[in-house]
Design a protein around this motif. Structure first.
Motif, PDB file in Angstrom:
ATOM      1  N   ARG A 477       0.834  -1.192   0.000  1.00 31.76           N
ATOM      2  CA  ARG A 477       0.000   0.000   0.000  1.00 31.76           C
ATOM      3  C   ARG A 477       0.870   1.244   0.000  1.00 31.76           C
ATOM      4  N   ARG A 478       0.492   2.223  -0.849  1.00 33.55           N
ATOM      5  CA  ARG A 478       1.100   3.549  -0.840  1.00 33.55           C
ATOM      6  C   ARG A 478      -0.012   4.587  -0.703  1.00 33.55           C
ATOM      7  N   ASN A 479       0.291   5.719  -0.079  1.00 31.79           N
ATOM      8  CA  ASN A 479      -0.687   6.785   0.117  1.00 31.79           C
ATOM      9  C   ASN A 479      -0.374   7.973  -0.791  1.00 31.79           C
ATOM     10  N   GLN A 480      -1.429   8.702  -1.166  1.00 33.79           N
ATOM     11  CA  GLN A 480      -1.275   9.822  -2.089  1.00 33.79           C
ATOM     12  C   GLN A 480      -0.234  10.818  -1.612  1.00 33.79           C
ATOM     13  N   VAL A 481      -0.281  11.163  -0.337  1.00 29.92           N
ATOM     14  CA  VAL A 481       0.597  12.204   0.181  1.00 29.92           C
ATOM     15  C   VAL A 481       2.068  11.823   0.037  1.00 29.92           C
ATOM     16  N   ASP A 482       2.362  10.514  -0.029  1.00 32.34           N
ATOM     17  CA  ASP A 482       3.746  10.066  -0.102  1.00 32.34           C
ATOM     18  C   ASP A 482       4.302  10.060  -1.522  1.00 32.34           C
ATOM     19  N   VAL A 483       3.439   9.889  -2.529  1.00 34.44           N
ATOM     20  CA  VAL A 483       3.965   9.678  -3.888  1.00 34.44           C
ATOM     21  C   VAL A 483       3.428  10.652  -4.931  1.00 34.44           C
ATOM     22  N   LEU A 484       2.432  11.476  -4.582  1.00 34.78           N
ATOM     23  CA  LEU A 484       1.891  12.436  -5.545  1.00 34.78           C
ATOM     24  C   LEU A 484       2.090  13.853  -5.028  1.00 34.78           C
ATOM     25  N   ALA A 485       3.281  14.385  -5.247  1.00 33.09           N
ATOM     26  CA  ALA A 485       3.580  15.727  -4.750  1.00 33.09           C
ATOM     27  C   ALA A 485       2.733  16.790  -5.446  1.00 33.09           C
ATOM     28  N   GLU A 486       2.291  16.510  -6.690  1.00 33.40           N
ATOM     29  CA  GLU A 486       1.588  17.534  -7.452  1.00 33.40           C
ATOM     30  C   GLU A 486       0.092  17.546  -7.200  1.00 33.40           C
ATOM     31  N   LEU A 487      -0.424  16.616  -6.383  1.00 31.32           N
ATOM     32  CA  LEU A 487      -1.867  16.540  -6.204  1.00 31.32           C
ATOM     33  C   LEU A 487      -2.396  17.863  -5.658  1.00 31.32           C
ATOM     34  N   PRO A 488      -3.454  18.410  -6.279  1.00 28.56           N
ATOM     35  CA  PRO A 488      -3.993  19.686  -5.790  1.00 28.56           C
ATOM     36  C   PRO A 488      -4.503  19.563  -4.359  1.00 28.56           C
ATOM     37  N   ALA A 489      -4.700  20.700  -3.739  1.00 26.49           N
ATOM     38  CA  ALA A 489      -5.148  20.717  -2.350  1.00 26.49           C
ATOM     39  C   ALA A 489      -6.531  20.092  -2.212  1.00 26.49           C
ATOM     40  N   LEU A 490      -6.766  19.460  -1.077  1.00 23.79           N
ATOM     41  CA  LEU A 490      -8.079  18.914  -0.736  1.00 23.79           C
ATOM     42  C   LEU A 490      -8.567  19.646   0.509  1.00 23.79           C
ATOM     43  N   GLN A 491      -9.648  20.384   0.354  1.00 22.46           N
ATOM     44  CA  GLN A 491     -10.211  21.144   1.471  1.00 22.46           C
ATOM     45  C   GLN A 491     -11.543  20.513   1.861  1.00 22.46           C
ATOM     46  N   GLN A 492     -11.629  20.007   3.079  1.00 27.56           N
ATOM     47  CA  GLN A 492     -12.843  19.343   3.541  1.00 27.56           C
ATOM     48  C   GLN A 492     -13.503  20.204   4.611  1.00 27.56           C
ATOM     49  N   THR A 493     -14.760  20.511   4.388  1.00 31.74           N
ATOM     50  CA  THR A 493     -15.493  21.397   5.287  1.00 31.74           C
ATOM     51  C   THR A 493     -16.765  20.711   5.761  1.00 31.74           C
ATOM     52  N   ASP A 494     -16.940  20.638   7.065  1.00 31.37           N
ATOM     53  CA  ASP A 494     -18.197  20.163   7.629  1.00 31.37           C
ATOM     54  C   ASP A 494     -19.133  21.355   7.751  1.00 31.37           C
ATOM     55  N   GLU A 495     -20.217  21.317   6.995  1.00 21.73           N
ATOM     56  CA  GLU A 495     -21.188  22.414   6.962  1.00 21.73           C
ATOM     57  C   GLU A 495     -22.289  22.119   7.984  1.00 21.73           C
ATOM     58  N   TRP A 496     -22.127  22.638   9.204  1.00 17.74           N
ATOM     59  CA  TRP A 496     -23.122  22.415  10.250  1.00 17.74           C
ATOM     60  C   TRP A 496     -24.258  23.417  10.080  1.00 17.74           C
ATOM     61  N   GLU A 497     -25.412  22.937   9.656  1.00 14.06           N
ATOM     62  CA  GLU A 497     -26.559  23.800   9.378  1.00 14.06           C
ATOM     63  C   GLU A 497     -27.616  23.614  10.471  1.00 14.06           C
ATOM     64  N   GLU A 498     -27.946  24.704  11.155  1.00 14.06           N
ATOM     65  CA  GLU A 498     -28.970  24.635  12.197  1.00 14.06           C
ATOM     66  C   GLU A 498     -30.304  24.263  11.551  1.00 14.06           C
ATOM     67  N   PRO A 499     -30.916  23.153  11.965  1.00 18.78           N
ATOM     68  CA  PRO A 499     -32.156  22.714  11.300  1.00 18.78           C
ATOM     69  C   PRO A 499     -33.297  23.697  11.517  1.00 18.78           C
ATOM     70  N   SER A 500     -34.144  23.779  10.519  1.00 20.92           N
ATOM     71  CA  SER A 500     -35.331  24.621  10.644  1.00 20.92           C
ATOM     72  C   SER A 500     -36.345  23.926  11.554  1.00 20.92           C
ATOM     73  N   ALA A 501     -37.382  24.652  11.927  1.00 21.58           N
ATOM     74  CA  ALA A 501     -38.433  24.055  12.762  1.00 21.58           C
ATOM     75  C   ALA A 501     -39.071  22.864  12.050  1.00 21.58           C
ATOM     76  N   SER A 502     -39.215  22.982  10.733  1.00 21.76           N
ATOM     77  CA  SER A 502     -39.781  21.878   9.951  1.00 21.76           C
ATOM     78  C   SER A 502     -38.840  20.675   9.948  1.00 21.76           C
ATOM     79  N   ASP A 503     -37.508  20.924   9.816  1.00 22.53           N
ATOM     80  CA  ASP A 503     -36.521  19.843   9.882  1.00 22.53           C
ATOM     81  C   ASP A 503     -36.589  19.138  11.239  1.00 22.53           C
ATOM     82  N   GLU A 504     -36.685  19.937  12.320  1.00 23.99           N
ATOM     83  CA  GLU A 504     -36.735  19.373  13.663  1.00 23.99           C
ATOM     84  C   GLU A 504     -37.969  18.486  13.834  1.00 23.99           C
ATOM     85  N   GLU A 505     -39.083  18.940  13.298  1.00 25.24           N
ATOM     86  CA  GLU A 505     -40.319  18.166  13.423  1.00 25.24           C
ATOM     87  C   GLU A 505     -40.193  16.828  12.700  1.00 25.24           C
ATOM     88  N   ALA A 506     -39.631  16.853  11.485  1.00 29.54           N
ATOM     89  CA  ALA A 506     -39.444  15.608  10.730  1.00 29.54           C
ATOM     90  C   ALA A 506     -38.480  14.677  11.450  1.00 29.54           C
TER      91      ALA A 506
END
Length: 766
Positions: A477-506
């Motif tokens: 096994r090899r990992n991307q970070v070890d062998v692909l220096a040119e790989l573009p950046a990966l930005q991971q964002t957790d989008e925490w969205e406050e549920p609406s009243a309708s979402d809460e009810e469901a």
């Protein structure tokens, strides 16, 4: 010495000059790349040094320097120190000549280290004259292709052998020279002429003179326009970056490229020859090593992280065996990637390929038996073909091999039968285990019983270091970070969205009924008031404004339908919505949907069920990924993201995971982090000495039951009796769910849209 000898020497001299000429042409093309790269690399180094504070110079001198006065003087970065030089440093109070020299020497040491490690990223969306010059220089070598590379290698070997022979044979080039030569000199000349004749005749039979001439023509052809070069770069960026790394990239981490294998095994693999004459693409160093590993060790798992080109490594092994005389090969894969495998074999090799799928598969099987080449079939179809005798199959390749980790499954038994009759077997999977180390051991057992026995039993799991050592003969096994220096950046964002009243009810309704699946998609149950949909449309709109393509993943078909309706109904920036690509879409159509998405100029949105599109397909046209809800297995999300963030991607990839706080999403995110630790400790290289207590995970169904029970308690509901058909004992699916929503990511005990009580296993109706 007669005319025939003189002609042989003349032919050899012409071949020698052709080889030297090709080497010069190739050298000029390579030097053009280096010249174009130099200013870009220098600028990258300057930016890196500008980000390193002066205090870091302490590291290079063991803390002996006093740098406070240097910092107070305004020289705050390593680059500023280098620009100032020793003269200005000596003007700073408290900095003498010796100290100034030490500071500059330490700065240069850091600069050299940055030069060795800095990676150049080519921004396709913001070309400038320097990057354009680099892309155009690279295109010459990319267009010349692997045939030119092989011709250059052939020329180097040929000229190395012919040079000394032509020196020895020089007297034979003329009558007078031969008459005046001494006896020993004549004997050497005659012997050299004999070797020359054999060498040149062999080269002519192999078509070497024509190959050398064609390669020189290709290298001298040049590029057409800068626009053509940029268009080609976007289509074949992996080849451009591969050449760039080979010519003047950072020195590779050999240990990482070789999967941190023990020295003895790594040495054995390095000694394995690799004939790539029937391969139509060039291999990177780590890919060539992977193919050699498969050949040298014979029965192995290639567990490279997704996006590193496991397919081309398998093809390299197959073409090597074909060059040695093997005639029949079999690839077993999920139906969703059968078309992709067929295309890859046709495009990247000279091997004949026969798909064994559909109603005519038995006729195709008979044709393949007579014709030879590579048969590509699915796990289910494999069960219908006769198991081969020993020695009939040159290599059996099993893609997404984690699908056969359950020895009780019919597909696993079929693969086991075939693997037992094949001397060479290559399992390919970036996710060799999910919840239990025992699953990985099941894969190893299909390849090598002795290695499986060394791993240990389930009751006494070894530590990860011992585990990796035990499986080294069969696992790479090899990992991307070890062998692909040119790989573009990966930005991971957790989008925490406050549920609406309708979402809460469901959500409360889903929790009250103990319906785990409905809890997971409650955020989309009432689209007109959905907080997650509002954020999803914002992300898609922003991507459209920037001309970027988006892929939206969900486990649930009805969620994808809601997303499509929302995108179609509301304002957004151009581009079609394609899909949904779901488990019910035939494999051939899945690839066509991806092709359609890729071909759209500018922005577009692809809707995809995460299991159907998260395996095998390449969606690198997308640079924005939206995951509608967290998944039960961490590798399901990783696979989906890797469809876009992989070798060949030219843009940074942004991943947005839509989450609601306080409920099932938050609990699943915490669970995913815990489950990922097992994979990191065992499937990747790790320094963890002992298995953690949660290395043997509870089942997905039990986790779901636990989450439902905890949520019912948190929201004040009383869980019903497990056998009563409601509450925590019946983790059901909302009535609107489709059968193919119950994918491999979900608990396996669903029965007719509900879950069997008390963990008893059930079967869906026929």
């Amino acid at each position: 010495m007669g005319r025939r000898e003189r002609e042989a020497v003349a032919r050899a001299a012409r071949l020698y000059e052709a080889g030297r000429s090709l080497a010069d042409d190739h050298g000029r093309a390579v030097e053009a790349v280096r010249a174009a790269l130099r200013p870009i690399q220098d600028a990258a180094v300057e930016r890196a040094l500008d980000a390193i504070p002066v205090a870091r110079l302490q590291d290079a001198t063991g803390g002996r320097l006093r740098l406070g006065s240097v910092d107070r003087s305004g020289l705050r970065t390593v680059r500023q120190v280098l620009d100032a030089g020793p003269y200005r440093l000596r003007q700073i109070p408290g900095v003498g000549e010796r100290t100034a020299d030490q500071i500059v020497a330490a700065a240069r040491q850091l600069s050299d280290a940055v030069h060795e490690t800095v990676a150049v990223h080519i921004d396709v969306d913001h070309p400038d004259p320097r990057t354009t010059a680099l892309v155009m220089a690279l295109q010459v070598l990319v267009e010349a292709g692997p045939e030119a590379r092989r011709a250059v290698d052939t020329a180097a070997a040929l000229t190395k052998r012919l040079g000394p022979l032509l020196d020895d044979a020089r007297p034979a080039a003329g009558r007078l020279s031969m008459l005046t030569a001494g006896q020993a000199r004549k004997a050497r000349a005659l012997e050299a002429v004999g070797q020359i004749r054999t060498l040149v005749d062999g080269a002519v039979r192999d078509g070497t003179p024509e190959a050398l001439a064609q390669a020189s023509v290709d290298l001298l052809r040049g590029t057409s326009t800068d626009l053509a070069a940029w268009a080609d770069f976007e289509l074949r960026s992996a080849e451009y970056y591969g050449l760039l790394a080979e010519i003047s990239g950072p020195a590779p981490n050999t240990a990482a490229a070789e999967g941190f294998l023990p020295d003895g095994i790594a040495e054995r693999v390095r000694g394995q020859q690799l004939d790539d004459s029937r391969l139509r693409v060039s291999l990177r160093g780590y890919q060539a090593f992977g193919a050699r590993f498969a050949l040298a060790q014979r029965r192995v798992i290639l567990g490279d992280e997704m996006g590193l080109g496991k397919t081309v490594q398998a093809l390299a092994a197959l073409t090597h065996l074909a060059a040695e005389g093997q005639s029949h090969f079999v690839v077993v894969c999920p139906a969703s990637v059968l078309v992709n495998w067929t295309r890859e074999i046709e495009a990247r090799t000279s091997l004949h390929v026969t798909p064994l799928h559909g109603p005519d598969r038995h006729d195709a099987f008979a044709y393949w038996q007579g014709r030879g080449g590579v048969a590509v079939t699915t796990f289910d179809a494999l069960r219908g073909f006769p198991v081969p005798g020993g020695g009939e199959i040159g290599m059996l390749v099993v893609d997404e091999a984690h699908a056969v980790k359950n020895p009780k499954a019919l597909r696993s038994q079929a693969v086991a039968q075939w693997a037992g009759h094949c001397g060479r077997v290559l399992f390919m999977t970036g996710t060799p285990m999910e919840n239990r180390v025992a699953e990985f051991r099941n894969l190893v057992r299909l390849l090598d019983q002795a290695v499986a026995d060394r791993i240990g039993d389930q009751a006494a799991l070894p530590g990860s270091v011992a585990f990796r050592k035990a499986v080294a003969p069969v696992y790479l096994r090899r990992n991307q970070v070890d062998v692909l220096a040119e790989l573009p950046a990966l930005q991971q964002t957790d989008e925490w969205e406050e549920p609406s009243a309708s979402d809460e009810e469901a959500y409360r309704e889903a929790v009250c009924s103990g319906n785990f699946m409905a809890m997971r998609r409650a955020g989309y149950a009432r689209p007109e008031k959905s907080a997650k949909l509002v954020r999803l449309r914002e992300i898609v709109h922003e991507a459209g404004e920037n001309g970027l393509k988006v892929v939206v993943f969900s486990n649930f078909r009805d969620v994808l339908g809601v997303v499509r309706d929302a995108l179609d109904a509301g304002p957004r920036t151009g581009g079609p919505v394609i899909g949904p690509l779901t488990g019910s879409v035939p494999p051939e159509r899945r690839q066509l949907l991806v092709d359609e998405f890729t071909a759209v100029p500018g922005t577009a949105v692809l809707l995809a069920q995460i299991q159907a599109a998260g395996v095998g397909l390449n969606i690198q046209a997308a640079s924005v990924v939206i995951i509608c809800e967290p998944q039960i297995k961490p590798t399901v999300e990783q696979q989906a993201v890797a469809r876009a963030h992989r070798m060949g991607q030219v843009r940074p990839v942004r991943v947005h995971r839509l989450l609601a706080p306080g409920g099932v999403d938050e609990r699943m995110v915490q669970m995913l982090k815990r489950k990922a630790r097992l994979f990191d400790a065992y499937a990747r290289r790790s320094e963890v000495a002992e298995a953690t207590p949660d290395a043997v995970d509870v089942s997905d169904t039990e986790l779901a039951r636990r989450i439902v029970a905890e949520e019912q308690t948190r929201l004040g509901f009383t869980p019903s009796d497990p056998g009563s058909g409601s509450g925590s004992g019946t983790l059901g699916v909302a009535s609107g769910a489709r059968a193919d929503d119950l994918s491999a990511t979900e608990p396996a005990e669903a029965v007719d849209g509900r879950f069997s009580p008390s963990g008893t296993s059930g079967r869906p109706p026929a």
